[in-house]
Design an enzyme around this catalytic site. Structure first.
Site, PDB file in Angstrom:
ATOM      1  N   ASN A  11       9.019  -4.599 -10.550  1.00  0.00           N
ATOM      2  CA  ASN A  11       8.239  -5.372  -9.717  1.00  0.00           C
ATOM      3  C   ASN A  11       7.454  -6.189  -9.819  1.00  0.00           C
ATOM      4  OD1 ASN A  11       6.195  -5.211  -6.857  1.00  0.00           O
ATOM      5  ND2 ASN A  11       5.686  -3.327  -7.491  1.00  0.00           N
ATOM      6  N   LYS A  13       5.883  -7.916  -8.027  1.00  0.00           N
ATOM      7  CA  LYS A  13       4.388  -8.594  -6.825  1.00  0.00           C
ATOM      8  C   LYS A  13       4.912 -10.039  -6.670  1.00  0.00           C
ATOM      9  CE  LYS A  13       2.412  -4.860  -9.170  1.00  0.00           C
ATOM     10  NZ  LYS A  13       1.102  -3.678  -9.342  1.00  0.00           N
ATOM     11  N   HIS A  97       4.738   0.765  -1.267  1.00  0.00           N
ATOM     12  CA  HIS A  97       4.082   1.207  -2.694  1.00  0.00           C
ATOM     13  C   HIS A  97       2.150   0.817  -2.382  1.00  0.00           C
ATOM     14  CE1 HIS A  97       1.998  -0.823  -6.547  1.00  0.00           C
ATOM     15  NE2 HIS A  97       3.772  -0.928  -6.760  1.00  0.00           N
ATOM     16  N   GLU A  99       0.255  -0.160  -3.491  1.00  0.00           N
ATOM     17  CA  GLU A  99      -1.101  -1.748  -2.738  1.00  0.00           C
ATOM     18  C   GLU A  99      -0.240  -1.844  -1.536  1.00  0.00           C
ATOM     19  OE1 GLU A  99       0.564  -3.954  -5.903  1.00  0.00           O
ATOM     20  OE2 GLU A  99      -0.656  -3.006  -7.837  1.00  0.00           O
ATOM     21  N   GLU A 169       4.021   7.499  -8.541  1.00  0.00           N
ATOM     22  CA  GLU A 169       3.180   6.331  -9.445  1.00  0.00           C
ATOM     23  C   GLU A 169       1.655   6.798  -8.638  1.00  0.00           C
ATOM     24  OE1 GLU A 169       5.079   2.440  -9.496  1.00  0.00           O
ATOM     25  OE2 GLU A 169       4.429   2.309  -8.033  1.00  0.00           O
ATOM     26  N   GLY A 175      -1.586  -0.364 -13.395  1.00  0.00           N
ATOM     27  CA  GLY A 175      -2.245  -2.040 -13.184  1.00  0.00           C
ATOM     28  C   GLY A 175      -3.677  -1.598 -13.957  1.00  0.00           C
ATOM     29  N   SER A 215       1.650   1.516 -15.219  1.00  0.00           N
ATOM     30  CA  SER A 215       1.255   1.460 -16.604  1.00  0.00           C
ATOM     31  C   SER A 215       2.431   1.463 -18.192  1.00  0.00           C
ATOM     32  CB  SER A 215      -0.133   1.937 -17.063  1.00  0.00           C
ATOM     33  OG  SER A 215      -1.377   1.453 -16.643  1.00  0.00           O
TER      34      SER A 215
HETATM   35  C1  PEP Z   1       3.744  -1.411 -10.236  1.00  0.00           C
HETATM   36  O1  PEP Z   1       2.988  -2.405  -9.644  1.00  0.00           O
HETATM   37  O2  PEP Z   1       4.890  -0.616  -9.075  1.00  0.00           O
HETATM   38  C2  PEP Z   1       3.262  -0.539 -11.138  1.00  0.00           C
HETATM   39  C3  PEP Z   1       3.635   0.683 -11.993  1.00  0.00           C
HETATM   40  O3  PEP Z   1       2.555  -1.952 -12.022  1.00  0.00           O
HETATM   41  P1  PEP Z   1       1.853  -1.711 -13.632  1.00  0.00           P
HETATM   42  O4  PEP Z   1       3.164  -1.084 -14.007  1.00  0.00           O
HETATM   43  O5  PEP Z   1       1.658  -2.907 -13.873  1.00  0.00           O
HETATM   44  O6  PEP Z   1       0.820  -0.223 -13.739  1.00  0.00           O
END
Ligand code: PEP
Length: 252
Positions: A11, A13, A97, A99, A169, A175, A215
């Site tokens: 992703n 973003k 997602h 976010e 997630e 992040g 992460s």
């Molecule tokens: C994501 O944006 O779906 C995500 C898992 O980000 P990160 O790997 O940076 O934690």
């Protein structure tokens, strides 16, 4: 036992201009050219979809979008339809997602409608679910997931959902550098699979790919992928560089 092909999804973003995305996608295509037994997807920004689709055509890398609107067209300023995404070469789309839920008012109801739009356009929806840190600490992880999955998929029948992918997630791991332990992730993945089994069917639950996100890095992917109910990863930060993302793709 069903053989679920792992999916490693990136992703991107709101990072990378179209030309930057084309460059990274080109590097990735070369780095993963010899991989087998794993599906690979990247989801760049909308402006990069069309040019990146030309770079990944006939490669191991599939293209995805980060969001869509549930209507086919209309007066929805700033939105994008499933048909626009398929016309730009997309095969996958992220839906719900955290976010989008946190900053842009995405709800389980809008998620539900977006899944229908994606399925109608033959896009593979990646439904993102997960609890916040506060919800985990107050013991609500499973009830939150229950609601996200049940309302997100309300009104569907098993035959609708053969191409659905779920990404677990935990919001506190996105992040932040904090990864759920593989035991924590496995526990939730198993819960989600059992939820799909009781709500829909054992066959659908057995075949459904459930990705972990939060992460994920080259250093922790192998441990995560060892767990029986983890079928891949949704990767943010570590997907932005072709080198680290290709290492995650080559987890075994
Ligand atoms: C994501 O944006 O779906 C995500 C898992 O980000 P990160 O790997 O940076 O934690």
């Amino acid at each position: 036992m069903v053989n679920r092909i792992p999916l490693i999804a990136g992703n991107w973003k709101m990072f990378k201009t179209a030309s930057e995305a084309v460059e990274t996608a080109g590097q990735l295509v070369d780095l993963v050219a010899d991989t087998t037994g794993v599906d690979i997807m990247i989801a760049p920004a909308f402006t990069a979809l069309d040019p990146v689709s030309k770079v990944v055509a006939d490669s191991r890398v599939g293209l995805g979008a980060q969001n869509l609107h549930w209507e086919k067209q209309g007066a929805y300023t700033g939105e994008i339809s499933a048909q626009m995404l398929t016309a730009s070469g997309c095969r996958y789309v992220l839906i719900g997602h955290s976010e989008r839920r946190q900053y842009f008012g995405e709800t389980d109801d809008t998620v539900n409608r977006k899944i229908r739009a994606a399925l109608d356009a033959d896009l593979l929806p990646v439904l993102c679910v997960g609890e916040t840190e506060g919800e985990r600490e107050s013991g609500q992880t499973f009830s939150v997931l229950d609601k996200q999955v049940k309302i997100g998929l309300q009104g569907y029948v098993p035959q609708d959902l053969g191409s659905l992918i779920i990404a677990y997630e935990p919001v506190w791991a996105i992040g932040t550098g904090k990864t759920a332990s593989r035991e924590q992730a496995q526990e939730v993945h198993q819960y989600i699979r059992s939820l799909i089994e009781t709500t829909f069917s054992p066959a659908l639950a057995g075949a459904m790919r459930i990705l972990y996100g939060g992460s994920v890095k080259p250093g922790n992917i192998t441990d995560l992928m060892d767990m029986p109910d983890i079928d891949g990863a949704l990767v943010g930060g570590a997907s932005l560089e072709a080198d680290s993302f290709s290492q995650i793709v080559k987890f075994n």
